[in-house]
Design a protein around this motif. Sequence first.
Motif, short mmCIF file in Angstrom:
data_model
loop_
_atom_site.label_atom_id
_atom_site.label_comp_id
_atom_site.label_asym_id
_atom_site.label_seq_id
_atom_site.Cartn_x
_atom_site.Cartn_y
_atom_site.Cartn_z
N ALA A 13 0.82 -1.20 0.00
CA ALA A 13 0.00 0.00 0.00
C ALA A 13 0.86 1.26 0.00
O ALA A 13 1.95 1.30 0.57
CB ALA A 13 -0.92 0.00 1.22
N ASN A 14 0.36 2.27 -0.66
CA ASN A 14 0.98 3.60 -0.72
C ASN A 14 2.34 3.61 -1.42
O ASN A 14 3.08 4.57 -1.29
CB ASN A 14 1.12 4.20 0.68
CG ASN A 14 -0.21 4.29 1.37
OD1 ASN A 14 -1.22 4.64 0.76
ND2 ASN A 14 -0.25 3.93 2.64
N THR A 15 2.68 2.57 -2.14
CA THR A 15 3.92 2.54 -2.90
C THR A 15 3.64 3.06 -4.30
O THR A 15 2.72 2.60 -4.96
CB THR A 15 4.49 1.10 -3.00
OG1 THR A 15 4.70 0.61 -1.68
CG2 THR A 15 5.78 1.07 -3.78
N GLU A 16 4.40 4.04 -4.72
CA GLU A 16 4.26 4.59 -6.06
C GLU A 16 5.33 3.99 -6.94
O GLU A 16 6.52 4.13 -6.67
CB GLU A 16 4.40 6.12 -6.02
CG GLU A 16 3.27 6.82 -5.29
CD GLU A 16 1.95 6.69 -6.01
OE1 GLU A 16 1.91 6.69 -7.25
OE2 GLU A 16 0.93 6.56 -5.31
N TYR A 98 -2.10 -3.94 -6.17
CA TYR A 98 -1.77 -2.89 -5.21
C TYR A 98 -2.65 -3.08 -3.99
O TYR A 98 -3.87 -2.95 -4.06
CB TYR A 98 -2.01 -1.51 -5.82
CG TYR A 98 -0.99 -1.16 -6.88
CD1 TYR A 98 0.13 -0.42 -6.57
CD2 TYR A 98 -1.13 -1.61 -8.19
CE1 TYR A 98 1.08 -0.11 -7.53
CE2 TYR A 98 -0.19 -1.32 -9.16
CZ TYR A 98 0.91 -0.57 -8.82
OH TYR A 98 1.86 -0.28 -9.77
N THR A 99 -2.04 -3.40 -2.85
CA THR A 99 -2.82 -3.63 -1.64
C THR A 99 -3.47 -2.33 -1.17
O THR A 99 -2.95 -1.25 -1.40
CB THR A 99 -1.94 -4.19 -0.51
OG1 THR A 99 -0.95 -3.22 -0.17
CG2 THR A 99 -1.30 -5.50 -0.89
#
Length: 189
Positions: A13-16, A98-99
């Motif tokens: 999560a929140n990884t771009e 994408y979690t």
Amino acid sequence: MFGVVPNFAAVDANTELPPLTAKGKFILATQDSGDYSSFIWTGIIAGQSMALKSYPELHQGLAGYGRYYWRAFVDQASGSFFTEAIVPALTHEDPRYYTLGHGGFFRRTGYALSRVVLTKTDSGTTSFNYSEIVGNGMEAGLSNLYYPPEERSLRNTAVNWAAQMEAATINNIVREFWPDIRHKIFRQQ
């Protein structure tokens, strides 16, 4: 996962991340298809199918197991290439999961379920998940070429497609909660 099974297509999560190129999508599918764990998993699936006599025309014994095994491997590999490389390259979809990574159990489970029909595109928007829906249909159709003629029917193709969709759904749920499991059981970040 569990220190044994690679998890190539999941993103925390929140990884771009930058979009995958077409080449990157094919590399991802190759990793998923050719990793040691895929051979082990294929062996388990082939053994289960043989034990259940799913395709009696393939017979029993070592030769029968070999026939079950190579078909299960082609199913797995073609499914990976259709859903992670070929269709995503054509539709400009991101095949990675994408979690959500936050919220309650039901919210996150609902999100994981929704990712079977919705996905992130290369441009970062959300769209219908052609890669999963159409890609698994293509795999189910392709399997008609190498399964016994008695097993080739619209019904069997639909059952194969439904089984692939079920597996994708379960995969998404495991991917969604894997970071939590890893943290609680193994005390890893």
